[in-house]
Design an enzyme around this catalytic site. Structure first.
Site, PDB file in Angstrom:
ATOM      1  N   GLU A 169       0.825  -1.214   0.000  1.00 28.00           N
ATOM      2  CA  GLU A 169       0.000   0.000   0.000  1.00 28.00           C
ATOM      3  C   GLU A 169       0.860   1.267   0.000  1.00 28.00           C
ATOM      4  O   GLU A 169       1.261   1.749   1.054  1.00 28.00           O
ATOM      5  CB  GLU A 169      -0.929   0.009   1.229  1.00 28.00           C
ATOM      6  CG  GLU A 169      -1.809   1.248   1.281  1.00 28.00           C
ATOM      7  CD  GLU A 169      -2.770   1.272   2.478  1.00 28.00           C
ATOM      8  OE1 GLU A 169      -2.770   0.324   3.279  1.00 28.00           O
ATOM      9  OE2 GLU A 169      -3.511   2.257   2.594  1.00 28.00           O
ATOM     10  N   LYS A 179      -2.493  -2.041  -3.203  1.00 23.03           N
ATOM     11  CA  LYS A 179      -3.523  -1.156  -2.641  1.00 23.03           C
ATOM     12  C   LYS A 179      -3.077   0.289  -2.837  1.00 23.03           C
ATOM     13  O   LYS A 179      -2.404   0.866  -1.986  1.00 23.03           O
ATOM     14  CB  LYS A 179      -3.725  -1.476  -1.151  1.00 23.03           C
ATOM     15  CG  LYS A 179      -4.683  -0.546  -0.439  1.00 23.03           C
ATOM     16  CD  LYS A 179      -5.154  -1.132   0.874  1.00 23.03           C
ATOM     17  CE  LYS A 179      -5.945  -0.132   1.685  1.00 23.03           C
ATOM     18  NZ  LYS A 179      -6.659  -0.753   2.814  1.00 23.03           N
TER      19      LYS A 179
HETATM   20  P1  13P Z   1      -8.974   4.480   4.108  1.00 19.59           P
HETATM   21  O1  13P Z   1      -9.862   3.801   3.121  1.00 19.59           O
HETATM   22  O2  13P Z   1      -9.698   5.145   5.241  1.00 19.59           O
HETATM   23  O3  13P Z   1      -7.960   5.367   3.447  1.00 19.59           O
HETATM   24  O4  13P Z   1      -8.160   3.343   4.850  1.00 19.59           O
HETATM   25  C1  13P Z   1      -7.654   2.292   4.147  1.00 19.59           C
HETATM   26  C2  13P Z   1      -6.440   1.807   4.797  1.00 19.59           C
HETATM   27  O5  13P Z   1      -6.294   0.629   5.035  1.00 19.59           O
HETATM   28  C3  13P Z   1      -5.399   2.795   5.152  1.00 19.59           C
HETATM   29  O6  13P Z   1      -4.187   2.143   5.419  1.00 19.59           O
END
Ligand code: 13P
Length: 341
Positions: free
Chosen positions: A177, A219
């Site tokens: 991510e 992600k």
């Molecule tokens: P948000 O969708 O609130 O951005 O959170 C997703 C997430 O896992 C952040 O690390």
């Protein structure tokens, strides 16, 4: 040793019509959200909140996996079933947040590097035993005057790749991510340029560290103007820029892409995902779905407010959002679906 299992897990995480529920807020993030609403910031309140979310009837129809925080994976439902077990019983896969947060990057004012590599191999083994089959690590890139710096992008990409390699060694599918924040006044074009550079760098590091693309999930954030930008862009413009950026940077071997919501309103996060899946139907090598935190949880949190009596209404709110986002992952979301609630 875990290769076949990880390929199957990664595919299941992005199976058609399903997305991932991010419910892995750290103590401080969870407490901040509770404090704002006057909900007690106790261990039991956090447990009761996760109990409300995870035991929502029918959640497994739209959610493939749930990302948990360390505290939650050690907790149980109100009738004593460990949360990881309850998730499996509901037809979903338990996952775990492995990073320990974004910390200031030395010598780089305003920038952070995500930490958590110490003892990671042992932590992966422990969480696997507790039932986790995938993991998450969030890197944070801020757009501003002269930032993100090359140093910040490389430091975060390197950490993401080392994390992902250790996960795959221990049988957890890594969610990689790299979040380019919406904070700031930057344009859509600047968001594109930074996201493209970040993703190129991340995939180069993943390759260097022998991370297997078939055994991971990406992600990313969407390509979107900063929240303080005066630029007006359509849902279609965000969808087009985001898919174009991903097509230029993400290997086709990656089983799927699950977006974070990053502070977008609930309905806009759903509309953007839907537009990508409508405009680019049949033109992408991977499925695009959601791995939202706030954009799934916020209406449920507001309905719950820490009160047992509100649990059914809060669950309805969560069920509605996951259903709408499931439809968006198939390009079948409509405004009527929102109104129907
Ligand atoms: P948000 O969708 O609130 O951005 O959170 C997703 C997430 O896992 C952040 O690390």
């Amino acid at each position: 040793m875990y290769a076949d299992e990880m390929v199957a897990t990664a595919q299941a995480m992005v199976t058609s019509g399903k997305g991932i529920l991010a419910a892995d807020e750290s103590y401080s993030t969870a407490n901040k959200r509770f404090e704002k609403l006057g909900i007690p910031t106790t261990e039991e309140a956090r447990r009761a909140y996760r109990d409300m979310l995870l035991l929502t009837p029918g959640l497994g129809d739209f959610i493939s996996g749930v990302i948990l925080f360390d505290e939650t994976i050690h907790q149980s439902t109100h009738d004593g079933v460990p949360f990881a077990e309850a998730i499996v019983t509901a037809g979903m896969i338990p996952g775990i947040k492995l990073d320990t947060g974004a910390k200031p990057l030395a010598g780089a004012p305003g920038e952070t590097v995500t930490e958590g590599l110490d003892n990671l191999r042992d932590r992966v083994a422990d969480y696997y035993k507790l039932g986790a089959r995938f993991a998450k690590w969030r890197a944070v890139l801020t757009i501003g005057d002269g930032i993100p710096s090359r140093r910040c992008i490389e430091a975060n990409a390197h950490a993401l790749a080392r994390y992902a390699a250790i996960c795959q060694e221990g049988g957890l599918v890594p969610i990689v991510e790299p979040e380019v924040l919406m904070d700031g006044a930057h344009t859509l074009e600047r968001s594109f340029e930074v996201t493209e550079e970040v993703l190129h760098t991340v995939f180069a590091q993943l390759y260097l560290h022998k991370v297997v693309p078939e055994q991971m999930i990406l992600k990313p954030s969407m390509v979107i103007p900063g929240e303080k930008s005066s630029q007006q862009v359509s849902v279609e413009a965000v969808a087009t820029a985001t898919v174009k950026c991903l097509l230029c940077t993400v290997p086709a071997a990656v089983p799927g892409i699950a977006f974070l919501s990053g502070g977008q309103s609930e309905e806009l996060a759903t509309a953007h995902l839907n537009a990508m899946n409508t405009l680019f139907k049949g033109k992408m090598p991977w499925p695009l779905t959601f791995s939202y935190g706030r954009a799934l949880q916020q209406p449920a949190l507001l309905a719950w407010m820490g009160q047992d009596a509100n649990v059914p209404t809060a669950r309805q709110a969560l069920h509605h959002r996951v259903k709408c986002n499931s439809a968006a992952s198939l390009g079948q979301y409509t405004e009527e679906m929102e109104k129907a609630a």
